[in-house]
Design an enzyme around this catalytic site. Structure first.
Site, PDB file in Angstrom:
ATOM      1  N   ASP A   1       0.852  -1.189   0.000  1.00 59.18           N
ATOM      2  CA  ASP A   1       0.000   0.000   0.000  1.00 59.18           C
ATOM      3  C   ASP A   1       0.888   1.238   0.000  1.00 59.18           C
ATOM      4  O   ASP A   1       1.748   1.392   0.864  1.00 59.18           O
ATOM      5  CB  ASP A   1      -0.934   0.005   1.211  1.00 59.18           C
TER       6      ASP A   1
ATOM      7  N   TYR B   1       1.103   5.676  -0.638  1.00 62.00           N
ATOM      8  CA  TYR B   1       0.637   6.831   0.141  1.00 62.00           C
ATOM      9  C   TYR B   1       0.643   8.057  -0.774  1.00 62.00           C
ATOM     10  O   TYR B   1       1.239   9.067  -0.462  1.00 62.00           O
ATOM     11  CB  TYR B   1       1.612   6.994   1.324  1.00 62.00           C
TER      12      TYR B   1
ATOM     13  N   HIS C   1      -4.234  13.849   1.757  1.00 69.10           N
ATOM     14  CA  HIS C   1      -4.428  12.924   2.885  1.00 69.10           C
ATOM     15  C   HIS C   1      -3.188  12.929   3.782  1.00 69.10           C
ATOM     16  O   HIS C   1      -3.285  13.054   5.003  1.00 69.10           O
ATOM     17  CB  HIS C   1      -4.689  11.515   2.353  1.00 69.10           C
TER      18      HIS C   1
ATOM     19  N   ARG D   1       1.363  15.244  13.788  1.00 67.11           N
ATOM     20  CA  ARG D   1       2.540  16.098  13.958  1.00 67.11           C
ATOM     21  C   ARG D   1       2.213  17.504  13.450  1.00 67.11           C
ATOM     22  O   ARG D   1       2.572  17.862  12.323  1.00 67.11           O
ATOM     23  CB  ARG D   1       3.735  15.562  13.150  1.00 67.11           C
TER      24      ARG D   1
ATOM     25  N   GLU E   1     -10.524   3.758   4.142  1.00 68.95           N
ATOM     26  CA  GLU E   1      -9.670   4.587   3.284  1.00 68.95           C
ATOM     27  C   GLU E   1     -10.076   4.370   1.838  1.00 68.95           C
ATOM     28  O   GLU E   1     -10.162   3.228   1.366  1.00 68.95           O
ATOM     29  CB  GLU E   1      -8.183   4.254   3.505  1.00 68.95           C
TER      30      GLU E   1
ATOM     31  N   GLU F   1      -9.378   4.213  -1.767  1.00 63.62           N
ATOM     32  CA  GLU F   1      -8.176   3.981  -2.566  1.00 63.62           C
ATOM     33  C   GLU F   1      -8.518   3.233  -3.845  1.00 63.62           C
ATOM     34  O   GLU F   1      -9.598   2.655  -3.978  1.00 63.62           O
ATOM     35  CB  GLU F   1      -7.158   3.116  -1.789  1.00 63.62           C
TER      36      GLU F   1
ATOM     37  N   ASP G   1      -9.045   0.327   2.402  1.00 62.80           N
ATOM     38  CA  ASP G   1      -8.026  -0.058   3.377  1.00 62.80           C
ATOM     39  C   ASP G   1      -8.578   0.261   4.772  1.00 62.80           C
ATOM     40  O   ASP G   1      -8.283   1.305   5.344  1.00 62.80           O
ATOM     41  CB  ASP G   1      -6.742   0.730   3.072  1.00 62.80           C
TER      42      ASP G   1
ATOM     43  N   ARG H   1      -7.718   3.288  13.780  1.00 65.48           N
ATOM     44  CA  ARG H   1      -6.859   4.450  14.055  1.00 65.48           C
ATOM     45  C   ARG H   1      -6.259   4.429  15.459  1.00 65.48           C
ATOM     46  O   ARG H   1      -5.136   4.934  15.653  1.00 65.48           O
ATOM     47  CB  ARG H   1      -7.663   5.748  13.871  1.00 65.48           C
TER      48      ARG H   1
ATOM     49  N   GLN I   1      -3.496   2.015  15.372  1.00 69.55           N
ATOM     50  CA  GLN I   1      -2.448   2.559  14.498  1.00 69.55           C
ATOM     51  C   GLN I   1      -1.591   3.592  15.234  1.00 69.55           C
ATOM     52  O   GLN I   1      -0.363   3.573  15.143  1.00 69.55           O
ATOM     53  CB  GLN I   1      -3.100   3.183  13.265  1.00 69.55           C
TER      54      GLN I   1
ATOM     55  N   TYR J   1       2.319   2.399  15.321  1.00 70.46           N
ATOM     56  CA  TYR J   1       2.913   2.654  14.004  1.00 70.46           C
ATOM     57  C   TYR J   1       4.385   3.056  14.024  1.00 70.46           C
ATOM     58  O   TYR J   1       5.070   2.963  13.008  1.00 70.46           O
ATOM     59  CB  TYR J   1       2.087   3.683  13.234  1.00 70.46           C
TER      60      TYR J   1
ATOM     61  N   LYS K   1      -4.142  -2.415  10.185  1.00 65.59           N
ATOM     62  CA  LYS K   1      -4.543  -2.525   8.784  1.00 65.59           C
ATOM     63  C   LYS K   1      -4.805  -3.970   8.364  1.00 65.59           C
ATOM     64  O   LYS K   1      -5.523  -4.213   7.413  1.00 65.59           O
ATOM     65  CB  LYS K   1      -3.420  -1.984   7.887  1.00 65.59           C
TER      66      LYS K   1
ATOM     67  N   THR L   1      -8.980  -5.901   4.056  1.00 69.25           N
ATOM     68  CA  THR L   1      -8.890  -4.938   2.953  1.00 69.25           C
ATOM     69  C   THR L   1      -9.909  -5.395   1.915  1.00 69.25           C
ATOM     70  O   THR L   1      -9.908  -6.573   1.537  1.00 69.25           O
ATOM     71  CB  THR L   1      -7.481  -4.943   2.332  1.00 69.25           C
TER      72      THR L   1
ATOM     73  N   THR M   1      -4.783   6.588   0.363  1.00 63.64           N
ATOM     74  CA  THR M   1      -6.052   7.317   0.427  1.00 63.64           C
ATOM     75  C   THR M   1      -6.056   8.516  -0.501  1.00 63.64           C
ATOM     76  O   THR M   1      -5.137   9.335  -0.459  1.00 63.64           O
ATOM     77  CB  THR M   1      -6.293   7.782   1.876  1.00 63.64           C
TER      78      THR M   1
ATOM     79  N   GLU N   1     -10.189  12.208   8.380  1.00 68.26           N
ATOM     80  CA  GLU N   1     -10.133  13.549   7.803  1.00 68.26           C
ATOM     81  C   GLU N   1     -11.486  14.247   7.877  1.00 68.26           C
ATOM     82  O   GLU N   1     -11.580  15.412   8.239  1.00 68.26           O
ATOM     83  CB  GLU N   1      -9.689  13.468   6.336  1.00 68.26           C
TER      84      GLU N   1
HETATM   85 MN    MN Z   1      -4.065   2.956   3.000  1.00 63.55          MN
END
Ligand code: MN
Length: 444
Positions: free
Chosen positions: A144, A146, A151, A160, A216, A218, A250, A254, A257, A261, A270, A274, A376, A390
């Protein structure tokens, strides 16, 4: 690089399958996506013993390639049609691009109004409503990426605030190795995952049902012909190695994650599921919807191994992508699904050719049926987020549903649906069909 347009793309072309000629059909004769299906079991029969077979979607029907006579097709396509009749899509996916193009032209001619094959094929149609679908092929490996910069920026800000986009983003297509065994076809329900999370302000994590279950929006690209270990794939060959696209959800936990992560990326957040849409829209079908790949002038331009004139001219694809939701309350009340957002794949920061070339640039062997997720796809505006993370601003601003309910993340019983379509003046509209999945309660 881009497949030339031919008679199979002509917007005026009509099929003898009447439902394919409806204006809003996802599967007009200009599309011709492949899928794996069988007749659904009759009520009262516990087991369905019918073997899976390959079909081509046309209108609301499926042309059953296990039932279609092997005569009537061009002689040099005999190996391809024999493989398809045996239920083997991978053999066709692995075939050279010229064969795949010729197959499309033959299927188009066979299903067009006035075809000499109409009488022979009319008895080989199965209504999509009477079929159950499987994944179109065995997916051996799943990566996968990005590529959705909006996104990446929005989500990066949540994690961050001072440093949303990491410095590598504009130089290297970021990806992680996903889990292939839990890829399921549209219509498969998934249990809310259990997992380890740490609530803000607490010292120790706890284990239990995910509280921030997300989706997500995608696309998934299926690899056609692979490359040998140690061999790279230059940009000029990358498109020919792609067979086609599906929608890809996906599913993402959260809260799991956020805790797991760092430093190695997504894992159990994840890998619990899927979802792919059932029909593979071929790269040939997407040929009328290609767009230039544009980079803002003050962004770094791709390194030479990720650049080509053809990629700049037409590396992007104009595909409208949508996120829809129907809660169990809406379902019970007869309220149809509501659209939560819309975006377009032509906003992606990297093209499919760049993803494939980059993936193989270290000598990694891609294999027929490998799946490359795009990441995404979100637009720059508030209503264009490709995930609930989001759309709800990290869970801070709930989304209102039509019947008075609210959502930050997914509730048990929610059905999430991805839709995608291509529309352009001078071309017939084509769609992907639904990519749907319902959330079941966590297993205890
Ligand atoms: Mn994804």
């Amino acid at each position: 690089m881009t497949a030339a347009l031919d008679a199979s793309h002509a917007p005026g072309l009509r099929s003898w399958v009447a439902s394919a000629n409806a204006a809003a059909a996802d599967f007009p004769i200009q599309n011709l996506p492949y899928g794996r299906f069988r007749r659904a079991a009759r009520p009262g029969l516990a087991e369905n013993s019918e073997p899976w077979r390959i079909g081509v979607a046309i209108g609301d029907q499926i042309l059953d390639l296990a039932a279609a006579p092997l005569s009537g097709w061009p002689a040099d396509l005999a190996p391809a049609f024999t493989a398809l009749a045996a239920g083997d899509l991978a053999a066709v996916m692995a075939a050279p691009k010229a064969i795949r193009q010729q197959l499309r032209r033959s299927l188009s001619a066979a299903l067009a109004q006035g075809s000499r094959q109409q009488t022979a094929l009319a008895g080989c149609l199965v209504a999509q409503a009477d079929a159950e679908m499987a994944l179109p092929c065995t997916v051996r490996d799943y990566t996968d990426f990005y590529t959705g910069i909006h996104h990446a920026t929005t989500v990066g800000k949540l994690f961050r605030p001072d440093n949303p986009l990491l410095p590598n983003y504009k130089w290297v297509p970021i990806g992680y190795h996903g889990r292939a065994s839990s890829i399921v076809v549209s219509g498969t329900a998934l249990h809310r995952p259990l997992g380890q999370t740490r609530l803000p302000g607490t010292e120790a994590p706890s284990f239990g049902p995910c509280q921030r279950l997300d989706c997500e929006l995608e696309l998934g690209a299926l690899v056609g012909p692979g490359n040998a270990l140690g061999e790279t794939v230059p940009m000029a060959q990358a498109e020919d190695r792609l067979f086609g696209l599906t929608l890809l959800n996906d599913w993402s936990a959260r809260d799991l994650q956020a805790w797991e992560y760092q430093p190695l990326g997504p894992f159990l957040a994840k890998s619990f599921g899927t979802t792919l849409s059932a029909w593979v829209v071929t790269m040939e079908a997407l040929a009328p919807f290609r767009s230039p790949f544009l980079r803002p002038a003050d962004d770094p331009q791709p390194l030479p191994y990720l650049d080509s004139a053809a990629n700049r001219a037409s590396g992007a694809i104009d595909i409208t992508l949508e996120l829809w939701l129907q809660s169990s309350t809406m379902l019970a009340a007869g309220t149809p699904p509501v659209r939560l957002s819309q975006s377009n794949f032509n906003q992606a920061y990297w093209t499919l050719a760049q993803l494939l070339t980059h993936h193989a640039s270290n000598g990694c062997n891609l294999q027929t049926g490998d799946l490359l997720g795009t990441g995404t796809q979100s637009g720059p505006d508030a209503g264009q987020g490709g995930s609930l993370l989001e759309l709800s601003a990290g869970g801070k601003s709930p989304i209102a549903l039509p019947d008075g309910e609210q959502r930050t993340f997914l509730a048990d019983g929610d059905t999430l649906i991805l839709r995608g379509f291509c529309e352009r003046p001078g071309a017939a509209r084509i769609g992907f069909g639904d990519c749907a999945g319902t959330v079941l309660p966590a297993r205890r």
